[in-house]
Design a protein around this motif. Structure first.
Motif, PDB file in Angstrom:
ATOM      1  N   SER A 217       0.819  -1.226   0.000  1.00  0.00           N
ATOM      2  CA  SER A 217       0.000   0.000   0.000  1.00  0.00           C
ATOM      3  C   SER A 217       0.848   1.270   0.000  1.00  0.00           C
ATOM      4  N   LEU A 218       2.131   1.128   0.292  1.00  0.00           N
ATOM      5  CA  LEU A 218       3.025   2.292   0.351  1.00  0.00           C
ATOM      6  C   LEU A 218       3.970   2.332  -0.849  1.00  0.00           C
ATOM      7  N   HIS A 219       3.536   1.770  -1.963  1.00  0.00           N
ATOM      8  CA  HIS A 219       4.409   1.718  -3.141  1.00  0.00           C
ATOM      9  C   HIS A 219       4.729   3.105  -3.688  1.00  0.00           C
ATOM     10  N   ASP A 220       3.863   4.093  -3.391  1.00  0.00           N
ATOM     11  CA  ASP A 220       4.095   5.439  -3.925  1.00  0.00           C
ATOM     12  C   ASP A 220       4.993   6.281  -3.018  1.00  0.00           C
ATOM     13  N   LYS A 221       5.404   5.749  -1.876  1.00  0.00           N
ATOM     14  CA  LYS A 221       6.264   6.499  -0.961  1.00  0.00           C
ATOM     15  C   LYS A 221       7.721   6.371  -1.406  1.00  0.00           C
ATOM     16  N   HIS A 222       8.392   7.506  -1.405  1.00  0.00           N
ATOM     17  CA  HIS A 222       9.799   7.507  -1.825  1.00  0.00           C
ATOM     18  C   HIS A 222      10.694   6.820  -0.792  1.00  0.00           C
ATOM     19  N   MET A 223      10.360   6.977   0.493  1.00  0.00           N
ATOM     20  CA  MET A 223      11.182   6.401   1.566  1.00  0.00           C
ATOM     21  C   MET A 223      10.262   5.818   2.623  1.00  0.00           C
ATOM     22  N   VAL A 224      10.583   4.595   3.071  1.00  0.00           N
ATOM     23  CA  VAL A 224       9.848   3.938   4.143  1.00  0.00           C
ATOM     24  C   VAL A 224      10.861   3.528   5.204  1.00  0.00           C
ATOM     25  N   LEU A 225      10.629   3.930   6.453  1.00  0.00           N
ATOM     26  CA  LEU A 225      11.506   3.585   7.566  1.00  0.00           C
ATOM     27  C   LEU A 225      10.779   2.627   8.490  1.00  0.00           C
ATOM     28  N   ILE A 226      11.445   1.516   8.839  1.00  0.00           N
ATOM     29  CA  ILE A 226      10.849   0.480   9.690  1.00  0.00           C
ATOM     30  C   ILE A 226      11.572   0.462  11.026  1.00  0.00           C
ATOM     31  N   ASP A 227      10.818   0.671  12.100  1.00  0.00           N
ATOM     32  CA  ASP A 227      11.346   0.570  13.464  1.00  0.00           C
ATOM     33  C   ASP A 227      11.059  -0.838  13.961  1.00  0.00           C
ATOM     34  N   THR A 228      12.103  -1.646  14.122  1.00  0.00           N
ATOM     35  CA  THR A 228      11.912  -3.064  14.466  1.00  0.00           C
ATOM     36  C   THR A 228      11.913  -3.262  15.969  1.00  0.00           C
ATOM     37  N   VAL A 229      11.476  -4.427  16.385  1.00  0.00           N
ATOM     38  CA  VAL A 229      11.452  -4.771  17.797  1.00  0.00           C
ATOM     39  C   VAL A 229      12.870  -5.079  18.255  1.00  0.00           C
ATOM     40  N   GLY A 230      13.215  -4.631  19.459  1.00  0.00           N
ATOM     41  CA  GLY A 230      14.541  -4.882  19.990  1.00  0.00           C
ATOM     42  C   GLY A 230      14.682  -6.313  20.478  1.00  0.00           C
ATOM     43  N   MET A 231      15.762  -6.962  20.082  1.00  0.00           N
ATOM     44  CA  MET A 231      16.030  -8.346  20.474  1.00  0.00           C
ATOM     45  C   MET A 231      17.476  -8.499  20.907  1.00  0.00           C
ATOM     46  N   SER A 232      17.681  -9.305  21.923  1.00  0.00           N
ATOM     47  CA  SER A 232      19.039  -9.620  22.337  1.00  0.00           C
ATOM     48  C   SER A 232      19.763 -10.345  21.217  1.00  0.00           C
ATOM     49  N   GLN A 233      21.063 -10.131  21.132  1.00  0.00           N
ATOM     50  CA  GLN A 233      21.840 -10.803  20.092  1.00  0.00           C
ATOM     51  C   GLN A 233      21.874 -12.311  20.278  1.00  0.00           C
ATOM     52  N   ARG A 234      21.490 -12.787  21.457  1.00  0.00           N
ATOM     53  CA  ARG A 234      21.479 -14.240  21.723  1.00  0.00           C
ATOM     54  C   ARG A 234      20.087 -14.847  21.551  1.00  0.00           C
ATOM     55  N   ASP A 235      19.136 -14.011  21.147  1.00  0.00           N
ATOM     56  CA  ASP A 235      17.770 -14.503  20.929  1.00  0.00           C
ATOM     57  C   ASP A 235      17.706 -15.192  19.566  1.00  0.00           C
ATOM     58  N   ARG A 236      17.158 -16.411  19.554  1.00  0.00           N
ATOM     59  CA  ARG A 236      17.056 -17.162  18.304  1.00  0.00           C
ATOM     60  C   ARG A 236      16.069 -16.530  17.326  1.00  0.00           C
ATOM     61  N   ALA A 237      15.212 -15.643  17.829  1.00  0.00           N
ATOM     62  CA  ALA A 237      14.223 -15.007  16.958  1.00  0.00           C
ATOM     63  C   ALA A 237      14.830 -13.936  16.070  1.00  0.00           C
ATOM     64  N   VAL A 238      16.129 -13.617  16.252  1.00  0.00           N
ATOM     65  CA  VAL A 238      16.771 -12.605  15.407  1.00  0.00           C
ATOM     66  C   VAL A 238      16.719 -13.026  13.949  1.00  0.00           C
ATOM     67  N   SER A 239      17.060 -14.290  13.672  1.00  0.00           N
ATOM     68  CA  SER A 239      17.046 -14.769  12.284  1.00  0.00           C
ATOM     69  C   SER A 239      15.629 -14.773  11.721  1.00  0.00           C
ATOM     70  N   ASP A 240      14.626 -15.046  12.567  1.00  0.00           N
ATOM     71  CA  ASP A 240      13.240 -15.007  12.084  1.00  0.00           C
ATOM     72  C   ASP A 240      12.835 -13.585  11.699  1.00  0.00           C
TER      73      ASP A 240
END
Length: 815
Positions: A261-284
Motif C-alpha cells: 500500500s506504500l508503493h508510492d512512498k519515496h522512503m519507508v523507515l521500519i522501526d523493528t522490535v529490539g532483540m538480544s543478540q542471543r535470541d534465536r528469533a533474530v534470524s526469524d
C-alpha cells in the motif's frame, strides 16, 4: 626446529633456540595436554622431550632432577615458589602430585619469560609499547592494535605515531560518502539492534531529515514492535509532529500488505522490535524483513557505550542471522549514544574489523539535531579525546608499575593536542559554516553594516593578547571605547546623544564586583544603541554617570540621560548644577508648581487644564489608538512630608510632557504618562515621547547582558581592572548582537542563520534567533576568522575556545 629422533608412543623431541619457543612448538604439535619428560641445554639451544602419556614416578623424578640440573633460569620472585611445592617434590609423592607441580612450574616459567620478552620489547621500542597501551586504553582490541602497529615507521615521536595510527584507521574505516545519493535513491530501510539501543528515537531523527529533504507526503513509518509497552504510541507521536503516517505490523503478511500500500512512498523507515543478540528469533525477524517483495535494506544500530565483546556479538548475530536465512548482508550501521561512551575505541574497532559503513552518528535525544553524518576524522579524534572521570577498569602506568612518561613524551603529546585543536577549528568551519567563503562573505556584510562588528572583534583580540594580570596602562580599553563612541556619534546622532542606564554585578567565583553602572548610547534618529560605556562602583556610580564630564557632551552634542524613574530632589539639583541634560518618567502623584502662576498640585491634578495637540493615529498594544501630547513648564521641589508644605524657593524649573492615548473606536482613555526633562533639552514634545519608548526598548539589551553573565568563567584571581575590561568587551559584543537582532535589512537574515549554525542551532527563516545563541555564535565567528586569516599560526588557545564553544577573552562561555 624439531629433531630427527624418532617419536616413540607419541613422544617428541623438540630443539629450539629458547625455552619459550620450544614450549610453543610443543603445544602446537602435541596440544596443551602434553607432558615434559626431560629438558636439556644443547649447543643448538634447548631440547625438550615431550609426551602425551603420563610418565612413571621414577621418570617424573628424573625429569625434575634434569630440570634442576640444567643452568638456572631467570630468578623467580620468592612469593611464586611456595613451600608446599618443595615439600611435595622432596617427599616423592605420587605421579599426579608431581605432574601438577610440573604444570605449575611450566606456567610460572612461561609467565616469567613473557614478562621478560615484554620488558625487552619496551626497552627496544618504547614508542610501540606506549602506543599499544594508548590503543588498549581507548577500547581497541589487542588484535587490531597489533595490526595497526605492525607497519609503524621508525623514527617517529609519540605525536607522529599517533597521527600515523589515525591515518591508518581512516583508510580502513568505511563511511557513507554521499547522503544525497541515499536520499535520492530512497527505498525501504529497517533499523535493527538490541533492546535500548535507540531505534525509535533514531527512526524519528531520520524521518525528520527525510521530511526536510523531500516532504512528509513522500515518507511513511512502520513499526514491528508489538512487545514493548507504548512503542507504537511513541512513534505515532513523532509521526503526528512530522505529519507522517505510521503503520503497525505483526507478521510477514502484515508487512507485505503495508509495503504494497506504500508503493508510492519515496522512503519507508521500519522501526523493528529490539532483540538480544542471543535470541534465536533474530534470524526469524531478518527473514520476515528480507522476505518482502520490496527490497528492505537493514541498518544495524550500535551502542557506543557497550563493551567491545558485546558489540562483536551483536554484529555477528545480526550478520550471521541474515546468512542463515539466505538474506543479504547489512547495508551499514548507525552509531548511537556516542555522547555516553567513555572508551569509544571499541566502536571504531568493530566498524573496521567487520567493514560496516557508518551512515549516521547519534549523540543525544534531540530530534533531529543530534543526528549527523559520520565523519572519519571527527570519530577517530573523539576516541583519543574521550577520558572517563573515574577510569576504574583501565589500568594506568602507575597500576602497571611503569615509570612515568618522559618529559619529551609529554611535549610530544602536547604537540598532538595542538594539532588536534587546529583540526577541530577547521572542522568547525567545514561542518557549521559549510565553507570558508560563506563565512567570510557574511563577516564582510556584518562589517559593512556599521553595527560594531569590527570594533568588537578588535576588542576581543586585544583582551586575549593581554596577560592574566591587569595591564600596566589601566583604562586603555575604556578610553578606546569612549573615543569610538565620539566618532560613531557623528554618524548616528544629529542633535542629541541619548544615554540609557542599567546597573549590574560582575560575578567571579565567590566574589562579585557590584555597583557597576552601564550606559548604552542611543541614536536620536533611530533609537538603536551604537556604543556601551562602563563606570565602576563608588561615588561616581552612586551619582550615576552625571559626575563624569565626558557624558555631558559627546562630540559637541549634548548627552540626554534617559531614566526609567524620577530621581530624588537632591540628585536633580546636582544634575542641574553640573549642567546635565536628563529626562525621566514621573509619577502622577508628583507634587510640582506651575511656572507661570506658582499653583502647586500633583501632575494628575494639573491634567484637566492642559491643552493637547491634535490626535495622531498610533498602534497601542495591538489596537488602533489616537495620540495627543501636551506640555507645560513646572517647578520641581523636594516632596513634602505628610501635613507639611513644600519649599518652592528651592525649586528648579523643568519641562513636563504628557502623553494621552485614547481608543480610536470608542474614544475611551487607555493610557497616559508624564515625562520631566531639563530645560536644556530643546527637542519637540513628540520627540521626547519617542525617546521614552526607545528607552524602554533598550531594556532588552541590558537583559541580554545580564543573561550572558549567568555562567562566567571563574576569574576570581583577576584584578578588578581586568574584570571591568572584560565586562566592557562583553557589553560591546552584546550591543552588536542586539543591533543584528533588530536589523530588517536583507543581509541580516543570512548572517543570523550562519551565526546560529556556528552555535549549533538552526531556525526557520521567519523564526527569531535568541540573543544568547547569536552571542555564542559571534564569539566563535571572531575566533574562526582569526584562524582563517592566520592559518596554522592561530593560537592554540583560540582554537581551544572555539572548539569548546567559548571565546578567547574569557568573558562569556557556551550557555
Amino acid at each position: 626446529m624439531t629433531s630427527d629422533k624418532p617419536a616413540e608412543a607419541q613422544t617428541l623431541a623438540i630443539v629450539a633456540p629458547s625455552i619459550l619457543k620450544a614450549l610453543r612448538l610443543m603445544r602446537e604439535q602435541l596440544g596443551p595436554d602434553a607432558f615434559i619428560v626431560s629438558s636439556t641445554v644443547t649447543a643448538d639451544g634447548v631440547e625438550i622431550v615431550a609426551s602425551l602419556e603420563a610418565p612413571a614416578a621414577p621418570a617424573a623424578a628424573d625429569a625434575v632432577s634434569l630440570a634442576l640440573a640444567a643452568p638456572p633460569l631467570p630468578p623467580l620472585p620468592a612469593a611464586d615458589v611456595s613451600p608446599t611445592s618443595l615439600t611435595v617434590l622432596d617427599a616423592g609423592s605420587g605421579d599426579a602430585s608431581v605432574l601438577r607441580e610440573i604444570h605449575s612450574m611450566r606456567g610460572m616459567i612461561e609467565e616469567q619469560l613473557a614478562g621478560l620478552a615484554w620488558n625487552k620489547t619496551q626497552r627496544r621500542d618504547p614508542l610501540r609499547g606506549q602506543l599499544l597501551r594508548t590503543l588498549l586504553g581507548a577500547g581497541f582490541s589487542a588484535r587490531l592494535a597489533r595490526d595497526l602497529l605492525a607497519d609503524l615507521p621508525a623514527g617517529l615521536n609519540h605525536a607522529g605515531g599517533l597521527d600515523y595510527l589515525k591515518s591508518a584507521m581512516a583508510c580502513q574505516m568505511p563511511m557513507l560518502e554521499d547522503e544525497d545519493a541515499l536520499m535520492n535513491e530512497g527505498g525501504v530501510y529497517a533499523l535493527m539492534g538490541p533492546t535500548g539501543v535507540g531505534k525509535t528515537t533514531t527512526t524519528a531523527k531520520l524521518a525528520a531529515r527525510c521530511v526536510m529533504r523531500f516532504g512528509a507526503d513522500k515518507l511513511a513509518l512502520i513499526t514491528t514492535d508489538s512487545y514493548r509497552i507504548g512503542a507504537y504510541e511513541q512513534l505515532r507521536i513523532y509521526g503526528q509532529i512530522l505529519g507522517v503516517a505510521v503503520h503497525a505490523v505483526k507478521d510477514a503478511g502484515d508487512l507485505e500488505t503495508v509495503l504494497a500500500s506504500l508503493h508510492d512512498k519515496h522512503m519507508v523507515l521500519i522501526d523493528t522490535v529490539g532483540m538480544s543478540q542471543r535470541d534465536r528469533a533474530v534470524s526469524d525477524q531478518i527473514a520476515m524483513l528480507c522476505g518482502a517483495s520490496r527490497p528492505v535494506k537493514r541498518l544495524l544500530l550500535l551502542n557506543a557505550a557497550s563493551h567491545g565483546d558485546t558489540l562483536n556479538e551483536v554484529v555477528k548475530a545480526y550478520r550471521h542471522g541474515a546468512q542463515a536465512s539466505g538474506s543479504s548482508s547489512l547495508a551499514g550501521c548507525i552509531l548511537t549514544k556516542v555522547d555516553e561512551a567513555t572508551h569509544p575505541g571499541a566502536l571504531i574497532d568493530i566498524v573496521i574489523r567487520h567493514q560496516l559503513p557508518v551512515h549516521y552518528v547519534s549523540s543525544g535525544q534531540k530530534v533531529p539535531e543530534n543526528l549527523v553524518l559520520g565523519d572519519r576524522r571527527q570519530l577517530i579524534d573523539s576516541v583519543f579525546e574521550a577520558r572517563s572521570q573515574s577510569a576504574w577498569f583501565v589500568p594506568g602506568e602507575a597500576d602497571l608499575d611503569e615509570q612515568p612518561a618522559r618529559t619529551d613524551e609529554k611535549v610530544a603529546a602536547a604537540e598532538a593536542v595542538s594539532r588536534r585543536l587546529r583540526s577541530q577549528c577547521q572542522q568547525l568551519i567545514r561542518t557549521l559554516a559549510h565553507n570558508a567563503q560563506e563565512l567570510t562573505l557574511n563577516a564582510a556584510a556584518l562589517s559593512a553594516a556599521d553595527i560594531g562588528f569590527d570594533a568588537g572583534r578588535a576588542l576581543c583580540r586585544q583582551l586575549s593578547d593581554e596577560p592574566a594580570e591587569p595591564p600596566q596602562e589601566e583604562g586603555a580599553i575604556s578610553r578606546m571605547l569612549l573615543s569610538r563612541a565620539a566618532a560613531d556619534s557623528q554618524r548616528h546622532c544629529s542633535g542629541y546623544v541619548l544615554a540609557s542606564h542599567g546597573e549590574t554585578s560582575l560575578p567571579a567565583g565567590k566574589e562579585a564586583l557590584a555597583g557597576v553602572r552601564l550606559t548604552a548610547l542611543l541614536s536620536d534618529g533611530t533609537g538603536l544603541p551604537f556604543a556601551a560605556l562602563l563606570a565602576s562602583g563608588g561615588a561616581e556610580a552612586e551619582m550615576g554617570a552625571c559626575a563624569a564630564s565626558e557624558l555631558r557632551q559627546l562630540d559637541n552634542k549634548p548627552v540626554v540621560h534617559l531614566l526609567p524613574g524620577m530621581a530624588s530632589f537632591d540628585r536633580v539639583q546636582t544634575w542641574h548644577a553640573c549642567g546635565l541634560a536628563w529626562m525621566a518618567c514621573a509619577p502622577a502623584g508628583l507634587q510640582v508648581a506651575l511656572a507661570e502662576d506658582g499653583v502647586s498640585a500633583t501632575l494628575h491634578e494639573l491634567l484637566p487644564g492642559m491643552t493637547f495637540s491634535a490626535p495622531e493615529p498610533v498602534s497601542f498594544r495591538g489596537r488602533a489608538g489616537l495620540l495627543s501630547v501636551a506640555e507645560m513648564m513646572v517647578n520641581v521641589f523636594a516632596q513634602p512630608a505628610s501635613g507639611c508644605v513644600g519649599r518652592p524657593a528651592d525649586a528648579t524649573m523643568q519641562r513636563c510632557v504628557v502623553r494621552r492615548i485614547v481608543d480610536a473606536a470608542s474614544g475611551k482613555l487607555v493610557a497616559h504618562s508624564y515625562l520631566l526633562a531639563s530645560v536644556m533639552v530643546q527637542a519637540k514634545a513628540q520627540q521626547l515621547i519617542q525617546w521614552a519608548g526607545w528607552q524602554a526598548d533598550a531594556r532588552a539589551y541590558f537583559l541580554l547582558l545580564e543573561q550572558s553573565l549567568t555562567n562566567p568563567e571563574d576569574d576570581s584571581g583577576s584584578g578588578d581592572a581586568l574584570r571591568l575590561d572584560r565586562l566592557r568587551v562583553l557589553a560591546h559584543t552584546c550591543l552588536t548582537v542586539f543591533r543584528l537582532q533588530q536589523s530588517p535589512q536583507a543581509w541580516a537574515e543570512p548572517a543570523r542563520r550562519v551565526i546560529a549554525q556556528l552555535a549549533g542551532q538552526t531556525f526557520k527563516p521567519a523564526q527569531p534567533v535568541p540573543g544568547a545563541v547569536l552571542l555564542e555564535g559571534l564569539g566563535k565567528l571572531y575566533v574562526l576568522l582569526d584562524a582563517l586569516e592566520n592559518g596554522e599560526s592561530a593560537p592554540v588557545s583560540a582554537v581551544q575556545h572555539a572548539a569548546d564553544g567559548g571565546t578567547r577573552n574569557g568573558v562569556w562561555k557556551n550557555q
